[in-house]
Each structure stands twice: as structure tokens, then as C-alpha cells.
Write an enzyme that holds these catalytic residues in place. Structure first.
Site, PDB file in Angstrom:
ATOM      1  N   HIS A  39      37.132  38.945  45.563  1.00 34.24           N
ATOM      2  CA  HIS A  39      37.227  38.904  44.105  1.00 34.24           C
ATOM      3  C   HIS A  39      36.802  40.151  43.350  1.00 34.24           C
ATOM      4  O   HIS A  39      36.998  40.207  42.138  1.00 34.24           O
ATOM      5  CB  HIS A  39      36.403  37.718  43.580  1.00 34.24           C
ATOM      6  CG  HIS A  39      36.854  36.396  44.105  1.00 34.24           C
ATOM      7  ND1 HIS A  39      38.098  35.860  43.826  1.00 34.24           N
ATOM      8  CD2 HIS A  39      36.243  35.513  44.925  1.00 34.24           C
ATOM      9  CE1 HIS A  39      38.215  34.703  44.439  1.00 34.24           C
ATOM     10  NE2 HIS A  39      37.119  34.466  45.122  1.00 34.24           N
ATOM     11  N   LYS A  67      47.611  32.888  50.375  1.00 36.44           N
ATOM     12  CA  LYS A  67      46.688  32.226  49.448  1.00 36.44           C
ATOM     13  C   LYS A  67      47.435  32.047  48.129  1.00 36.44           C
ATOM     14  O   LYS A  67      48.024  32.998  47.601  1.00 36.44           O
ATOM     15  CB  LYS A  67      45.424  33.066  49.257  1.00 36.44           C
ATOM     16  CG  LYS A  67      44.376  32.366  48.407  1.00 36.44           C
ATOM     17  CD  LYS A  67      43.059  33.121  48.370  1.00 36.44           C
ATOM     18  CE  LYS A  67      42.048  32.362  47.530  1.00 36.44           C
ATOM     19  NZ  LYS A  67      40.794  33.114  47.392  1.00 36.44           N
ATOM     20  N   ASN A  70      44.510  33.854  43.440  1.00 36.30           N
ATOM     21  CA  ASN A  70      43.265  34.600  43.576  1.00 36.30           C
ATOM     22  C   ASN A  70      43.046  35.446  42.336  1.00 36.30           C
ATOM     23  O   ASN A  70      43.997  35.920  41.712  1.00 36.30           O
ATOM     24  CB  ASN A  70      43.288  35.509  44.806  1.00 36.30           C
ATOM     25  CG  ASN A  70      41.905  36.040  45.132  1.00 36.30           C
ATOM     26  OD1 ASN A  70      41.024  35.269  45.504  1.00 36.30           O
ATOM     27  ND2 ASN A  70      41.708  37.328  44.972  1.00 36.30           N
ATOM     28  N   THR A  71      41.774  35.629  41.993  1.00 35.78           N
ATOM     29  CA  THR A  71      41.391  36.458  40.857  1.00 35.78           C
ATOM     30  C   THR A  71      40.577  37.644  41.341  1.00 35.78           C
ATOM     31  O   THR A  71      39.631  37.476  42.109  1.00 35.78           O
ATOM     32  CB  THR A  71      40.549  35.639  39.857  1.00 35.78           C
ATOM     33  OG1 THR A  71      41.334  34.549  39.371  1.00 35.78           O
ATOM     34  CG2 THR A  71      40.097  36.495  38.682  1.00 35.78           C
ATOM     35  N   HIS A 143      30.854  32.251  44.835  1.00 36.59           N
ATOM     36  CA  HIS A 143      32.116  31.505  44.682  1.00 36.59           C
ATOM     37  C   HIS A 143      32.618  31.666  43.249  1.00 36.59           C
ATOM     38  O   HIS A 143      31.859  31.550  42.305  1.00 36.59           O
ATOM     39  CB  HIS A 143      31.892  30.028  44.993  1.00 36.59           C
ATOM     40  CG  HIS A 143      33.095  29.166  44.764  1.00 36.59           C
ATOM     41  ND1 HIS A 143      34.194  29.206  45.594  1.00 36.59           N
ATOM     42  CD2 HIS A 143      33.372  28.254  43.794  1.00 36.59           C
ATOM     43  CE1 HIS A 143      35.094  28.339  45.136  1.00 36.59           C
ATOM     44  NE2 HIS A 143      34.623  27.756  44.054  1.00 36.59           N
TER      45      HIS A 143
END
Length: 146
Positions: A39, A67, A70-71, A143
């Protein structure tokens, strides 16, 4: 003797796959390091489809499957770590170890137009609120909740 040959063959096959980069070992990567790998990109402005395609592949998120979302956060790690000092809020899983902050991001969405590992992503750049789960002493991000 036959069992030893089979085990040796399997071991050599695994080592070959590791050498080719087809299998990514997860041992030795803390949750904090995984958060950073998945990230954090303080170097680039991001925001383009090419950026997402390149970063998702480079960071190991296109195998064995693409995936879906996602950021990438475009701030230095100190700024991201400081989000952990914000007041606690509830995470999606019900725990109270999340914290919110506003950062520059690139969101990468899988277009589902290409199979792994050649996944294709659509990028959206913005400055927005993120929610991060933090753990440890001192608290560090582990997270990206939303």
C-alpha cells in the site's frame, strides 16, 4: 530410497520455482512490511492505468490470481504511521484498532480483461479518507481497512 528421490525432486522443483519468482515466500514478512509492500508508494504520483499495472505486478499482487482491488498511498511512511495516533475508530471486523486520515492515493481496480500474471487495472487518483488498522508498541499500520 524411492521416497527420498521423490522428496529431492519436489525440493528441486520448489527451489527452481522460487528462483524463477513464480512462488513468493511469505516467511519473514511482518504485517507492517506487508502493509508497506502492498500500500505505500511515497515516490510516485501514480494515477494512471500503467502505474497500476506496473505496481500491482511488481508488488506480487498479480499471481497466482489478480488482486481485484488495491490502494497505493502516496505519502511518506512517517505521515502514514502518524495516522495510528489519530483517535481509535471501529474497523469493518468490529475491532477498535482502526484510525482515519486523509492522504493522496491511487486506487487500482482489476478490469478482468487479462488473465494472471498479465492483469489489467483501471486507476483512480484522489485525495481521500482512509481507515488503517494499527498494532504494536509503538503502533504501526498493518491493514488498510477502507
Amino acid at each position: 530410497m524411492a521416497l527420498q528421490k521423490i522428496l529431492l525432486s519436489l525440493l528441486l522443483s520448489l527451489l527452481t520455482l522460487l528462483g524463477l519468482g513464480l512462488v513468493q515466500p511469505s516467511y519473514g514478512e511482518t504485517r507492517y512490511k506487508k502493509f508497506q509492500r502492498q500500500h505505500v508508494d511515497s515516490r510516485g504520483p501514480g494515477g494512471t492505468n500503467l502505474y497500476c499495472n506496473t505496481m500491482m505486478h511488481k508488488q506480487g499482487m498479480t499471481r497466482p490470481t489478480c488482486k481485484e482491488f488495491n490502494t497505493f498511498i502516496h505519502e511518506n511512511i512517517g505521515t502514514i504511521n502518524n495516522i495510528c495516533n489519530a483517535p481509535n475508530i471501529q474497523c469493518k471486523n468490529g475491532k477498535e484498532n482502526c484510525h482515519a486520515g486523509v492522504v493522496r492515493v491511487t486506487d487500482c481496480n482489476d478490469t478482468k480483461s487479462s488473465p494472471p500474471p498479465n492483469c489489467s487495472y483501471k486507476a483512480t487518483a484522489s485525495t481521500r479518507r482512509v481507515v488503517i488498522a494499527c498494532e504494536g508498541n509503538p503502533l504501526v499500520p498493518v491493514h488498510l481497512d477502507r
